[in-house]
Design a protein around this motif. Structure first.
Motif, mmCIF file in Angstrom:
data_model
loop_
_atom_site.group_PDB
_atom_site.id
_atom_site.type_symbol
_atom_site.label_atom_id
_atom_site.label_comp_id
_atom_site.label_asym_id
_atom_site.label_seq_id
_atom_site.Cartn_x
_atom_site.Cartn_y
_atom_site.Cartn_z
ATOM 1 N N ARG A 52 0.827 -1.203 0.000
ATOM 2 C CA ARG A 52 0.000 0.000 0.000
ATOM 3 C C ARG A 52 0.863 1.255 0.000
ATOM 4 N N GLY A 53 0.515 2.161 -0.915
ATOM 5 C CA GLY A 53 1.279 3.403 -1.040
ATOM 6 C C GLY A 53 0.652 4.575 -0.312
ATOM 7 N N GLY A 54 -0.475 4.346 0.358
ATOM 8 C CA GLY A 54 -1.147 5.424 1.087
ATOM 9 C C GLY A 54 -1.802 4.901 2.349
ATOM 10 N N HIS A 55 -2.287 5.834 3.167
ATOM 11 C CA HIS A 55 -3.000 5.465 4.384
ATOM 12 C C HIS A 55 -4.411 4.974 4.028
ATOM 13 N N PRO A 56 -5.009 4.115 4.864
ATOM 14 C CA PRO A 56 -4.426 3.469 6.045
ATOM 15 C C PRO A 56 -3.554 2.266 5.659
ATOM 16 N N TYR A 57 -2.828 1.758 6.614
ATOM 17 C CA TYR A 57 -1.938 0.610 6.428
ATOM 18 C C TYR A 57 -0.836 0.910 5.413
ATOM 19 N N LEU A 58 -0.331 2.140 5.433
ATOM 20 C CA LEU A 58 0.771 2.514 4.551
ATOM 21 C C LEU A 58 1.939 1.556 4.734
ATOM 22 N N GLY A 59 2.451 1.007 3.622
ATOM 23 C CA GLY A 59 3.597 0.105 3.670
ATOM 24 C C GLY A 59 3.254 -1.345 3.946
ATOM 25 N N CYS A 60 1.988 -1.631 4.266
ATOM 26 C CA CYS A 60 1.577 -3.022 4.502
ATOM 27 C C CYS A 60 1.189 -3.683 3.179
ATOM 28 N N TRP A 61 1.193 -4.995 3.189
ATOM 29 C CA TRP A 61 0.821 -5.752 1.996
ATOM 30 C C TRP A 61 -0.664 -6.074 2.022
ATOM 31 N N ALA A 62 -1.265 -6.098 0.836
ATOM 32 C CA ALA A 62 -2.705 -6.299 0.717
ATOM 33 C C ALA A 62 -3.019 -6.951 -0.617
#
Length: 201
Positions: A52-62
């Motif tokens: 993820r390139g934005g909030h929420p969960y910025l930097g998490c995988w999805a």
């Protein structure tokens, strides 16, 4: 024909206001799997995830996905979002389930319609839209004490979903229950587990 209040359908609709009722947002999420490898690693299962390139969960995988726009179906939104975030087009998408657990999205009341796809075309992947990265993760499954643990590995990235498979009371379709996720955004551990079960991997 009139209802109990003496209104025709036209009169009822003229007085009806959607603003009087809370409305959820609708999203589509897509779990794309593929089988790769030769020899001892033949039929190695992989899944396509985005960072993820934005909030929420910025930097998490999805899983790839996003909001359904007015005027399109969830199926159309799934195909559009998959193309926008990963460049993948032309895969057959099959519904998995509806995900509506309260609090699943910190932005508010959001329901997701999830889909599964199997890449048998050798699609080319590249990140786009609000995805910082798009890459394939190896999927491994281990069963112990009635629980199934899926691990998703790509380089130094290691994610997981642990769950108990349970059969639906009418169709017998397997669903993941008591899900615990590691490193995945939203409830995507649940979505990935259910998609994996639907795939019969």
């Amino acid at each position: 024909m009139k209802d109990k209040k003496g209104l025709t359908e036209e009169e009822f609709l003229a007085a009806y206001s959607p603003k009087n009722y809370p409305q959820p947002s609708l999203t589509a999420d897509i779990c794309v799997f593929r089988r790769v490898g030769e020899g001892d690693s033949a039929d190695r299962l992989q899944v396509l995830l985005v960072e993820r390139g934005g909030h929420p969960y910025l930097g998490c995988w999805a899983t790839p996905g996003g909001f359904v726009s007015p005027g399109e179906t969830a199926d159309q939104a799934a195909a559009r979002e998959l193309a926008e975030e990963t460049g993948v087009e032309g895969l057959a998408l099959e519904p998995v389930a509806l995900f509506s657990t309260p609090g699943r999205d910190p932005r508010g009341w959001t329901i997701s319609y999830a889909f599964v796809a199997l890449d048998d075309k050798g699609v080319t992947v590249h990140a786009g839209d609000d995805a910082a990265k798009a890459q394939w993760f190896d999927v491994a499954a281990v069963e112990q004490d009635g629980r199934t643990r899926l691990t998703f590995t790509s380089g130094t990235e290691k994610l997981a979903a642990s769950f108990i498979p349970a059969a639906a009371p009418i169709t017998g379709t397997l669903r993941a229950t008591d899900v615990a996720g590691e490193g995945l955004a939203f409830d995507h551990a649940q979505i990935l587990a259910d998609a994996w079960l639907r795939l019969g991997a």
